[in-house]
Design a protein around this motif. Sequence first.
Motif, short mmCIF file in Angstrom:
data_model
loop_
_atom_site.label_atom_id
_atom_site.label_comp_id
_atom_site.label_asym_id
_atom_site.label_seq_id
_atom_site.Cartn_x
_atom_site.Cartn_y
_atom_site.Cartn_z
N VAL A 154 0.84 -1.20 0.00
CA VAL A 154 0.00 0.00 0.00
C VAL A 154 0.87 1.25 0.00
O VAL A 154 0.63 2.21 -0.76
CB VAL A 154 -0.94 0.00 1.22
N ILE B 95 -7.67 -1.61 -4.15
CA ILE B 95 -8.64 -2.71 -4.16
C ILE B 95 -8.10 -3.90 -4.95
O ILE B 95 -8.19 -5.06 -4.52
CB ILE B 95 -9.98 -2.23 -4.74
N GLN C 253 -5.04 -4.65 -5.46
CA GLN C 253 -3.95 -5.27 -4.70
C GLN C 253 -4.47 -6.33 -3.74
O GLN C 253 -3.87 -7.40 -3.59
CB GLN C 253 -3.19 -4.20 -3.92
N ILE C 254 -5.59 -6.03 -3.10
CA ILE C 254 -6.19 -7.01 -2.18
C ILE C 254 -6.60 -8.26 -2.95
O ILE C 254 -6.40 -9.39 -2.48
CB ILE C 254 -7.39 -6.38 -1.47
N ALA D 130 -3.58 -10.32 -3.94
CA ALA D 130 -2.95 -11.03 -2.81
C ALA D 130 -3.52 -12.44 -2.66
O ALA D 130 -2.87 -13.31 -2.07
CB ALA D 130 -3.15 -10.23 -1.53
N THR D 131 -4.71 -12.68 -3.19
CA THR D 131 -5.31 -14.02 -3.11
C THR D 131 -4.75 -14.97 -4.17
O THR D 131 -5.10 -16.15 -4.17
CB THR D 131 -6.83 -13.92 -3.28
N SER E 248 1.91 -5.36 -7.97
CA SER E 248 1.54 -6.13 -6.78
C SER E 248 2.03 -7.56 -6.87
O SER E 248 2.51 -8.13 -5.88
CB SER E 248 0.02 -6.09 -6.58
#
Length: 602
Positions: free
Chosen positions: A232, A351, A353-354, A357-358, A383
């Motif tokens: 972030v 958003i 990036q989240i 991450a998965t 990311s």
Amino acid sequence: MILQEGLPLLYQQFTALFRKNLLLSWRNKRAMFLQIFSSFFFILLIFGIEEAMKASEASSSAYKNVTDPTLMVFPPILPCEDKFFVELPCYDFVWSGNQSRRVNDIVSAIMANNPGRPIPTNKVQSFKEPNEVDAWLLSHPLQVPGALHFVERNATVISYGIQTNSSAERKRGQTEDPTFKFLVPLQVAAEREIARSLIGDPKFSWGFGFKEFARPAIIGESVSTISVMGPVFFLAFSMFGFVLQLGSLVTEKELKLRQAMTMMGVYDSAYWLSWLLWEGILTFVSSLFLVLFGMMFRFDFFLNNSFLVVFLLFLLFQFNMIGLAFAISSFIRKSSSATTVGFLVFLIGFITQIVSATGFPYSSAYAVSRRVMWSLFPPNTFSAGLKILLDATSTPTTPGISWSKRAVCEGNQPTCVISINIVYQWLLGTFLFWFGLAIYFDNIIPNASGVRKPIFYFFAPGYWTGKGGNKVEEGSIFSCIGSVPPAEHHTPEDKDVLEEETEVKQQAMDGIVDPNIAVQIHGLVKTYPGTTKLGCCKCTKTSPFHAVKGLWLNIAKDQLFCLLGPNGAGKTTSISCLTGINPVTGGDGKYLLDLSKFSKHF
């Protein structure tokens, strides 16, 4: 300065525009300083958060060598307010079996004999059956840490059960173990008072204590701050250059400086290359400082991964954001909107990036087409690259990624679809994609005067050879432009105007070049084409409009020239056509200037 032609002219314009960008940045030192050194403040903030977490964890015995654990004797039932997450009003415990007088006496003794403090009656709830307790717990979440269930079997047997939430909670670096904090105290209190009740001696001594095994400190289980906050903060750091670049481009367009440059013959290539080089220099310096500051604060992410691997990731990502800023600037008219758009891009990037991450979509479970579409947005690829480098330094056994290992997938897994080298290729490709779109949008989107090139202008051979390839149109790219009818010959009613037109026509026919004439206009015609705009509910059509119907005029040297006429006569349109702001429908204009004098004063 001598006016050049061809490539020397391109170089001349490029150097002049580069100096202009340098001068503007020098005048706005605060913004340039923020863009270059903002990395220091973000790294310092991450360092402060990490030190605070380390200090919090240092107070926990989990991160210390325990050779002689403390003996816990008579653990009391704690107030419910001591639970990490609790809803008020809360209760110290609830219990079932209140239909038995003997059980009521046992619970009263538990409350009265609680070590350290008696439990008040308003902090306990009683029920008849366990299913009633379950119903109450469902309707009152987080209001009690545990429940006791008693059943009087006969005069010598009393059974009991305990309900607690066994999930450990974490708050401000501290971990709450519900087993030792709530379950064990309830168990000790219940067994003590049941034994006293069965023996018939309320003063019967019931000693109890326990201690854990000696153990070494837990190593490698603490969460790295940079792995949580880094993506972030690094995205926010890159947003400074993005927003400043976007604002500068839009400001030039809003003030019509870009239009003035085009009127003076500035090449688009010189304009874009000057911005690209200057922003590239700032990006190079800011990326370099980010990596150096990260190494200065001793983060494993920067120390264990190769310097060139980390530096190249940040450099290519910021170049992508420059290309994205170039492309987006074509759609923004007001500089005040640049900050809003920048914040929106940051929010979307945060958003995505989240989601990235998965593991989406950089795994073999997803189609290549999804990865292609997802990677067109630069923060997504960035990311993915950060995740690879963070995972490579997550534990002491993962020593990071060296330059020679950049093409190796994480853990050498056969299902791996992305490596740091592939991330570099994506970032380079998407930069060229966005930069190419920026040049395309800059040509086809109408400027402040509504002038643009055709949608498929790059298919014209003249665009690449420089011969007739700069033909422009007017109107929105979403309008269907109609044909332009030829302007009918219009004989001037004014005698002086007619004489001037006749004289200019005669000079043109005879090929006479009057040395006292600076500008000679031959039949200038400007017709705005009729358009057809398709809306969602209606189709709007407009007829062609003849703004200038054939202007023949001589403008003398060294004299003040004034163009007079009523509103709508075509004065502004004529000047706009002569200066190159608007394309000409017909006619011509000759500038009979002394270039030797002109070059001396350029």
